[in-house]
Scaffold this active site. Structure first.
Site, PDB file in Angstrom:
ATOM      1  N   THR A  27      43.727  44.417  44.824  1.00 62.74           N
ATOM      2  CA  THR A  27      43.246  44.229  43.450  1.00 62.74           C
ATOM      3  C   THR A  27      44.309  44.789  42.518  1.00 62.74           C
ATOM      4  OG1 THR A  27      42.132  46.381  43.279  1.00 62.74           O
ATOM      5  CG2 THR A  27      40.842  44.555  44.206  1.00 62.74           C
ATOM      6  N   ALA A  56      43.619  49.631  45.540  1.00 63.51           N
ATOM      7  CA  ALA A  56      43.044  49.934  44.228  1.00 63.51           C
ATOM      8  C   ALA A  56      44.138  50.622  43.410  1.00 63.51           C
ATOM      9  CB  ALA A  56      41.829  50.838  44.379  1.00 63.51           C
ATOM     10  N   ILE A  82      46.043  53.334  47.905  1.00 66.98           N
ATOM     11  CA  ILE A  82      46.292  53.612  46.488  1.00 66.98           C
ATOM     12  C   ILE A  82      47.507  52.808  46.048  1.00 66.98           C
ATOM     13  CG2 ILE A  82      46.838  55.396  44.763  1.00 66.98           C
ATOM     14  CD1 ILE A  82      44.107  55.794  46.057  1.00 66.98           C
ATOM     15  N   LYS A  83      47.329  52.055  44.969  1.00 61.85           N
ATOM     16  CA  LYS A  83      48.428  51.223  44.483  1.00 61.85           C
ATOM     17  C   LYS A  83      49.086  51.932  43.300  1.00 61.85           C
ATOM     18  CE  LYS A  83      48.801  46.191  43.993  1.00 61.85           C
ATOM     19  NZ  LYS A  83      48.061  45.006  43.555  1.00 61.85           N
ATOM     20  N   VAL A  84      50.386  52.146  43.427  1.00 57.89           N
ATOM     21  CA  VAL A  84      51.123  52.823  42.352  1.00 57.89           C
ATOM     22  C   VAL A  84      52.304  51.937  41.944  1.00 57.89           C
ATOM     23  CG1 VAL A  84      50.486  55.151  43.149  1.00 57.89           C
ATOM     24  CG2 VAL A  84      52.640  54.131  43.936  1.00 57.89           C
TER      25      VAL A  84
END
Ligand code: G3P
Length: 217
Positions: A27, A56, A82-84
């Site tokens: 996402t 996310a 975790i998307k960074v």
């Protein structure tokens, strides 16, 4: 090649899962806005029926903010990645989360050097945006090839997640190059099944079957 559905639409994700294609979900803030539902609620629902990684994305741009938000997001479920973003602060956050055993997807990658940094920071996934490079007349697949070569040269185990996939051809090319994953809109994934000769073959088999006057059941 593993497939992630690039959407926050639960019904679409379920359909891809029913087809046996689903290895995870990605996402991003634009997809969350499109779904029109509260972020944490929709991500929790996705995690409740998806076994693979569910990305996310943090909204903060500073390290402390990313850590704060990531700590909340990773509590949602064990399969959260975790998307960074691919920035200095994002790499710092990547290093912290990955060293604590949380999956990290480093996103908005547009160069091989950026991908090299993400691997060094311990990223689980690197997301090179193929379509957005094509949009500005730069060959997105060239980037996938370069990253593949660099990761293989140094045995990095960061997974190449071809992102911003817009066409079936993107998937074919990324698979030929050896991208580990592709994340694509469900319509693109479903479109992979299409071939005019398949449709034509079904049509002629059906016509011949009718001529036999038989039934199976
Ligand atoms: O997951 C992010 C990426 O796939 C976005 O794709 O089509 O908005 O460039 P696109």
């Amino acid at each position: 090649m593993k497939f992630f559905a690039d959407t926050a639409d639960v019904a679409e994700i379920r359909e891809i899962k029913d087809m046996g294609l689903l290895d995870g979900v990605t996402t991003n803030p634009s997809l969350i806005a499109k779904a029109g539902r509260p972020f944490k609620e929709v991500v929790a629902e996705i995690c409740s029926f998806v076994e693979g990684p569910v990305s996310a994305e943090v909204a903060a741009l500073d390290f402390d903010g990313m850590i704060r938000e990531g700590n909340i997001l990773r509590k949602i479920a064990k399969n959260i990645a975790i998307k960074v973003p691919l920035t200095v602060e994002g790499l710092k956050a990547c290093k912290v989360f990955s060293s604590e055993g949380t999956m990290v997807n480093v996103t908005l990658c547009f160069s091989a050097n950026q991908a090299l940094l993400a691997a060094k920071a311990g990223a689980t996934f690197i997301s090179p945006f193929v379509g957005r490079l094509d949009d500005i007349n730069i060959d997105g697949m060239e980037l996938i090839s370069e990253i593949r070569q660099i990761y293989d040269n140094y045995d990095y185990d960061t997974n190449i997640l071809a992102a911003s996939i817009r066409t079936a051809n993107h998937i074919r090319q990324a698979a030929l190059i050896g991208a580990d994953y592709a994340t694509a809109p469900p319509a693109v994934l479903k479109g992979l099944v299409k071939h005019p000769l398949t449709d034509k073959g079904i049509e002629s088999f059906l016509a011949d079957w009718k001529k036999t006057g038989q039934t199976i059941v």
